[in-house]
Write a protein that holds these residues in place. Structure first.
Motif, PDB file in Angstrom:
ATOM      1  N   GLY A   1     -17.499  -5.586  17.055  1.00  0.00           N
ATOM      2  CA  GLY A   1     -18.238  -4.333  17.008  1.00  0.00           C
ATOM      3  C   GLY A   1     -19.450  -4.358  17.911  1.00  0.00           C
ATOM      4  N   ALA A   2     -19.334  -5.053  19.033  1.00  0.00           N
ATOM      5  CA  ALA A   2     -20.460  -5.188  19.967  1.00  0.00           C
ATOM      6  C   ALA A   2     -20.780  -3.852  20.624  1.00  0.00           C
ATOM      7  CB  ALA A   2     -20.127  -6.226  21.039  1.00  0.00           C
ATOM      8  N   LEU A   3     -22.051  -3.541  20.705  1.00  0.00           N
ATOM      9  CA  LEU A   3     -22.493  -2.304  21.344  1.00  0.00           C
ATOM     10  C   LEU A   3     -23.312  -2.562  22.608  1.00  0.00           C
ATOM     11  CD1 LEU A   3     -23.605  -0.209  18.230  1.00  0.00           C
ATOM     12  CD2 LEU A   3     -21.494   0.035  19.553  1.00  0.00           C
ATOM     13  N   SER A   4     -23.805  -3.786  22.757  1.00  0.00           N
ATOM     14  CA  SER A   4     -24.691  -4.091  23.876  1.00  0.00           C
ATOM     15  C   SER A   4     -24.482  -5.520  24.366  1.00  0.00           C
ATOM     16  CB  SER A   4     -26.151  -3.907  23.433  1.00  0.00           C
ATOM     17  OG  SER A   4     -27.050  -4.402  24.404  1.00  0.00           O
ATOM     18  N   VAL A   5     -24.753  -5.733  25.652  1.00  0.00           N
ATOM     19  CA  VAL A   5     -24.687  -7.081  26.222  1.00  0.00           C
ATOM     20  C   VAL A   5     -26.100  -7.622  26.459  1.00  0.00           C
ATOM     21  CG1 VAL A   5     -22.450  -6.670  27.296  1.00  0.00           C
ATOM     22  CG2 VAL A   5     -24.538  -6.172  28.587  1.00  0.00           C
ATOM     23  N   THR A   6     -27.090  -6.920  25.922  1.00  0.00           N
ATOM     24  CA  THR A   6     -28.488  -7.325  26.137  1.00  0.00           C
ATOM     25  C   THR A   6     -29.235  -7.507  24.821  1.00  0.00           C
ATOM     26  OG1 THR A   6     -29.193  -5.017  26.354  1.00  0.00           O
ATOM     27  CG2 THR A   6     -28.598  -6.185  28.388  1.00  0.00           C
ATOM     28  N   ASN A   7     -28.524  -7.835  23.751  1.00  0.00           N
ATOM     29  CA  ASN A   7     -29.218  -8.061  22.488  1.00  0.00           C
ATOM     30  C   ASN A   7     -29.875  -9.436  22.485  1.00  0.00           C
ATOM     31  OD1 ASN A   7     -27.097  -9.833  22.076  1.00  0.00           O
ATOM     32  ND2 ASN A   7     -26.138  -8.631  20.456  1.00  0.00           N
ATOM     33  N   ALA A   8     -30.530  -9.774  21.387  1.00  0.00           N
ATOM     34  CA  ALA A   8     -31.300 -11.014  21.321  1.00  0.00           C
ATOM     35  C   ALA A   8     -30.442 -12.253  21.537  1.00  0.00           C
ATOM     36  CB  ALA A   8     -32.011 -11.111  19.969  1.00  0.00           C
ATOM     37  N   CYS A   9     -29.250 -12.271  20.980  1.00  0.00           N
ATOM     38  CA  CYS A   9     -28.354 -13.417  21.157  1.00  0.00           C
ATOM     39  C   CYS A   9     -27.963 -13.584  22.624  1.00  0.00           C
ATOM     40  CB  CYS A   9     -27.103 -13.255  20.299  1.00  0.00           C
ATOM     41  SG  CYS A   9     -27.395 -13.504  18.540  1.00  0.00           S
TER      42      CYS A   9
ATOM     43  N   SER B   1     -20.236 -12.739  14.512  1.00  0.00           N
ATOM     44  CA  SER B   1     -21.193 -11.688  14.146  1.00  0.00           C
ATOM     45  C   SER B   1     -20.424 -10.453  13.698  1.00  0.00           C
ATOM     46  CB  SER B   1     -22.093 -11.345  15.342  1.00  0.00           C
ATOM     47  OG  SER B   1     -22.922 -10.241  15.031  1.00  0.00           O
ATOM     48  N   LEU B   2     -20.729 -10.022  12.496  1.00  0.00           N
ATOM     49  CA  LEU B   2     -20.053  -8.869  11.896  1.00  0.00           C
ATOM     50  C   LEU B   2     -21.128  -7.901  11.418  1.00  0.00           C
ATOM     51  CD1 LEU B   2     -16.984  -8.369  11.400  1.00  0.00           C
ATOM     52  CD2 LEU B   2     -17.351  -9.079   9.055  1.00  0.00           C
ATOM     53  N   SER B   3     -21.791  -7.274  12.386  1.00  0.00           N
ATOM     54  CA  SER B   3     -22.929  -6.414  12.083  1.00  0.00           C
ATOM     55  C   SER B   3     -22.504  -4.950  11.989  1.00  0.00           C
ATOM     56  CB  SER B   3     -24.007  -6.577  13.161  1.00  0.00           C
ATOM     57  OG  SER B   3     -25.110  -5.747  12.897  1.00  0.00           O
ATOM     58  N   LEU B   4     -22.636  -4.394  10.791  1.00  0.00           N
ATOM     59  CA  LEU B   4     -22.299  -2.994  10.515  1.00  0.00           C
ATOM     60  C   LEU B   4     -20.869  -2.678  10.966  1.00  0.00           C
ATOM     61  CD1 LEU B   4     -25.698  -1.336  11.464  1.00  0.00           C
ATOM     62  CD2 LEU B   4     -24.847  -1.945   9.193  1.00  0.00           C
ATOM     63  N   VAL B   5     -19.961  -3.546  10.603  1.00  0.00           N
ATOM     64  CA  VAL B   5     -18.544  -3.377  10.918  1.00  0.00           C
ATOM     65  C   VAL B   5     -17.708  -3.276   9.650  1.00  0.00           C
ATOM     66  CG1 VAL B   5     -16.518  -4.465  11.984  1.00  0.00           C
ATOM     67  CG2 VAL B   5     -18.725  -4.584  13.132  1.00  0.00           C
ATOM     68  N   LEU B   6     -17.936  -4.193   8.717  1.00  0.00           N
ATOM     69  CA  LEU B   6     -17.131  -4.234   7.497  1.00  0.00           C
ATOM     70  C   LEU B   6     -17.219  -2.923   6.725  1.00  0.00           C
ATOM     71  CD1 LEU B   6     -15.324  -6.264   5.966  1.00  0.00           C
ATOM     72  CD2 LEU B   6     -17.323  -6.830   4.570  1.00  0.00           C
TER      73      LEU B   6
ATOM     74  N   GLU C   1     -25.733 -33.491  13.344  1.00  0.00           N
ATOM     75  CA  GLU C   1     -26.929 -33.228  12.541  1.00  0.00           C
ATOM     76  C   GLU C   1     -27.799 -32.183  13.241  1.00  0.00           C
ATOM     77  OE1 GLU C   1     -30.664 -35.710  10.565  1.00  0.00           O
ATOM     78  OE2 GLU C   1     -29.111 -36.745  11.706  1.00  0.00           O
ATOM     79  N   GLY C   2     -28.284 -31.263  12.479  1.00  0.00           N
ATOM     80  CA  GLY C   2     -29.074 -30.178  13.058  1.00  0.00           C
ATOM     81  C   GLY C   2     -28.284 -28.888  13.145  1.00  0.00           C
ATOM     82  N   LEU C   3     -26.958 -28.989  13.155  1.00  0.00           N
ATOM     83  CA  LEU C   3     -26.099 -27.805  13.215  1.00  0.00           C
ATOM     84  C   LEU C   3     -25.263 -27.643  11.946  1.00  0.00           C
ATOM     85  CD1 LEU C   3     -24.714 -27.963  16.888  1.00  0.00           C
ATOM     86  CD2 LEU C   3     -26.533 -26.479  16.019  1.00  0.00           C
ATOM     87  N   ALA C   4     -24.998 -28.772  11.288  1.00  0.00           N
ATOM     88  CA  ALA C   4     -24.079 -28.775  10.152  1.00  0.00           C
ATOM     89  C   ALA C   4     -24.522 -27.886   8.989  1.00  0.00           C
ATOM     90  CB  ALA C   4     -23.880 -30.206   9.662  1.00  0.00           C
ATOM     91  N   GLU C   5     -25.822 -27.631   8.864  1.00  0.00           N
ATOM     92  CA  GLU C   5     -26.302 -26.804   7.760  1.00  0.00           C
ATOM     93  C   GLU C   5     -26.088 -25.311   8.010  1.00  0.00           C
ATOM     94  OE1 GLU C   5     -30.296 -27.643   6.682  1.00  0.00           O
ATOM     95  OE2 GLU C   5     -29.968 -29.802   6.427  1.00  0.00           O
ATOM     96  N   TYR C   6     -25.740 -24.968   9.253  1.00  0.00           N
ATOM     97  CA  TYR C   6     -25.609 -23.558   9.606  1.00  0.00           C
ATOM     98  C   TYR C   6     -24.218 -23.179  10.132  1.00  0.00           C
ATOM     99  CZ  TYR C   6     -30.720 -23.046   9.338  1.00  0.00           C
ATOM    100  OH  TYR C   6     -32.023 -22.986   8.907  1.00  0.00           O
ATOM    101  N   LEU C   7     -23.475 -24.126  10.662  1.00  0.00           N
ATOM    102  CA  LEU C   7     -22.208 -23.819  11.324  1.00  0.00           C
ATOM    103  C   LEU C   7     -21.031 -24.526  10.661  1.00  0.00           C
ATOM    104  CD1 LEU C   7     -23.354 -24.185  15.055  1.00  0.00           C
ATOM    105  CD2 LEU C   7     -23.382 -22.121  13.633  1.00  0.00           C
ATOM    106  N   PRO C   8     -19.826 -23.897  10.780  1.00  0.00           N
ATOM    107  CA  PRO C   8     -19.524 -22.582  11.345  1.00  0.00           C
ATOM    108  C   PRO C   8     -19.963 -21.483  10.378  1.00  0.00           C
ATOM    109  CG  PRO C   8     -17.561 -23.480  10.352  1.00  0.00           C
ATOM    110  CD  PRO C   8     -18.622 -24.547  10.237  1.00  0.00           C
ATOM    111  N   SER C   9     -20.274 -20.325  10.895  1.00  0.00           N
ATOM    112  CA  SER C   9     -20.840 -19.295  10.031  1.00  0.00           C
ATOM    113  C   SER C   9     -20.479 -17.876  10.445  1.00  0.00           C
ATOM    114  CB  SER C   9     -22.364 -19.439   9.996  1.00  0.00           C
ATOM    115  OG  SER C   9     -22.906 -19.304  11.298  1.00  0.00           O
ATOM    116  N   VAL C  10     -20.723 -16.974   9.498  1.00  0.00           N
ATOM    117  CA  VAL C  10     -20.552 -15.538   9.725  1.00  0.00           C
ATOM    118  C   VAL C  10     -21.890 -14.859   9.484  1.00  0.00           C
ATOM    119  CG1 VAL C  10     -19.530 -13.403   8.858  1.00  0.00           C
ATOM    120  CG2 VAL C  10     -18.102 -15.417   9.126  1.00  0.00           C
ATOM    121  N   PHE C  11     -22.324 -14.089  10.467  1.00  0.00           N
ATOM    122  CA  PHE C  11     -23.527 -13.268  10.339  1.00  0.00           C
ATOM    123  C   PHE C  11     -23.055 -11.888   9.923  1.00  0.00           C
ATOM    124  CE2 PHE C  11     -26.786 -10.526  12.606  1.00  0.00           C
ATOM    125  CZ  PHE C  11     -27.800 -10.748  11.683  1.00  0.00           C
TER     126      PHE C  11
END
Length: 289
Positions: A121-129, A171-176, A203-213
């Motif tokens: 559901g991407a709307l822009s190629v210039t977002n923060a990510c 990233s699943l922002s305002l799609v579901l 270490e350093g990534l394992a607490e967050y990944l893999p993930s769904v925003f």
């Protein structure tokens, strides 16, 4: 044959979507909110009419949606709503949450293994990510609004053949909330499991990944007849997710869910059952069968 085709349409994000027409780009803040709200209402009414077999009403609603610009005009309104002067771009929240990971994310790039992100559901190629240059991003949307966004229905996207085609973050922002029916919402969440990398992270990534925003309008969990925070967490936990981060604002609720193991406890079952009564409630629901 007829049954098979009907099932396929239910799984598609584009099911019930009307054709789009060109509209003016200029739109005020008030008009933006009105257009988005009206579009969602008409789509829900049309989906119900189709489910009831009322093709006449469905066609009338389709014409009304087309008259206000269809999906394209809705997307433009959403894009304007995400602009900086309107306080948008939900990916800024994600970048804030991932701040502790910056050294590890940069190291991944140095090692030639950049963190892969799929933005549905991407709307822009210039977002923060995108501006962070920390990710290898693949962007898809039903109706591409910019170069760099592939026009594709996630529910029809070919399944990954190996880990190289999977992602570290989705990233699943305002799609579901836009998926027409509760069963389709559940099917989307189930399908996402197949696109996340089932691997051990350093270490350093394992607490967050893999993930769904996951980003939803706040009323989906705060004012729904069929959904609340407890049930939302139960559904995600049944899929194998653990809640890492959450933020609730007046309009939106943001989640970061880490996939521990893609386990679907289907024996639990999640039906469309009333949790709260009242005429002012909305009908947001997720059915996990």
């Amino acid at each position: 044959m007829a049954t098979k085709n009907k099932k396929t349409k239910l799984k598609s994000l584009s099911a019930g979507r009307p054709p789009t027409v060109k509209t003016k780009r200029s739109i005020s803040s008030k008009a933006t909110r009105t257009l988005i709200r009206t579009h969602h209402t008409l789509e829900k009414q049309r989906t119900k009419a189709l489910a009831d077999g009322d093709n006449v009403t469905a066609e009338v609603l389709k014409k009304r949606i087309e008259a206000q610009g269809g999906l394209e005009n809705y997307q433009r309104a959403s894009l304007i709503g995400q602009s900086n002067d309107r306080g948008g771009d939900s990916s800024r929240i994600l970048m804030d949450w991932l701040a502790p990971l910056l050294p590890a994310l940069k190291e991944q790039i140095t090692n030639g293994q950049p963190t892969r992100m799929l933005e549905i559901g991407a709307l822009s190629v210039t977002n923060a990510c995108s501006k962070s240059h920390l990710f290898e991003i693949e962007r898809i949307d039903l109706n591409s609004q910019a170069e760099g966004i592939t026009e594709q229905d996630f529910m029809e996207r070919p399944l990954p053949l190996d880990e190289k085609e999977q992602f570290d973050i989705i990233s699943l922002s305002l799609v579901l909330n836009y998926v027409p029916d509760p069963v389709g919402k559940g099917e989307m969440l189930l399908r996402i499991l197949k696109f996340l990398k089932p691997k051990k992270y350093p270490e350093g990534l394992a607490e967050y990944l893999p993930s769904v925003f996951l980003v939803l309008p706040a009323p989906c969990v705060t004012n729904s007849r069929y959904m609340d925070e407890k049930k939302m967490e139960a559904i995600m936990e049944a899929l194998g997710f653990l809640l890492v981060k959450k933020k609730l604002s007046n309009k939106l609720v943001y989640y970061l869910w880490r996939l521990q193991a893609p386990t679907t406890k289907r024996s639990l079952g999640f039906k469309k059952e009333e949790l709260r009564s009242g005429k002012t409630r909305n009908n947001f629901a997720i059915v996990l069968r």
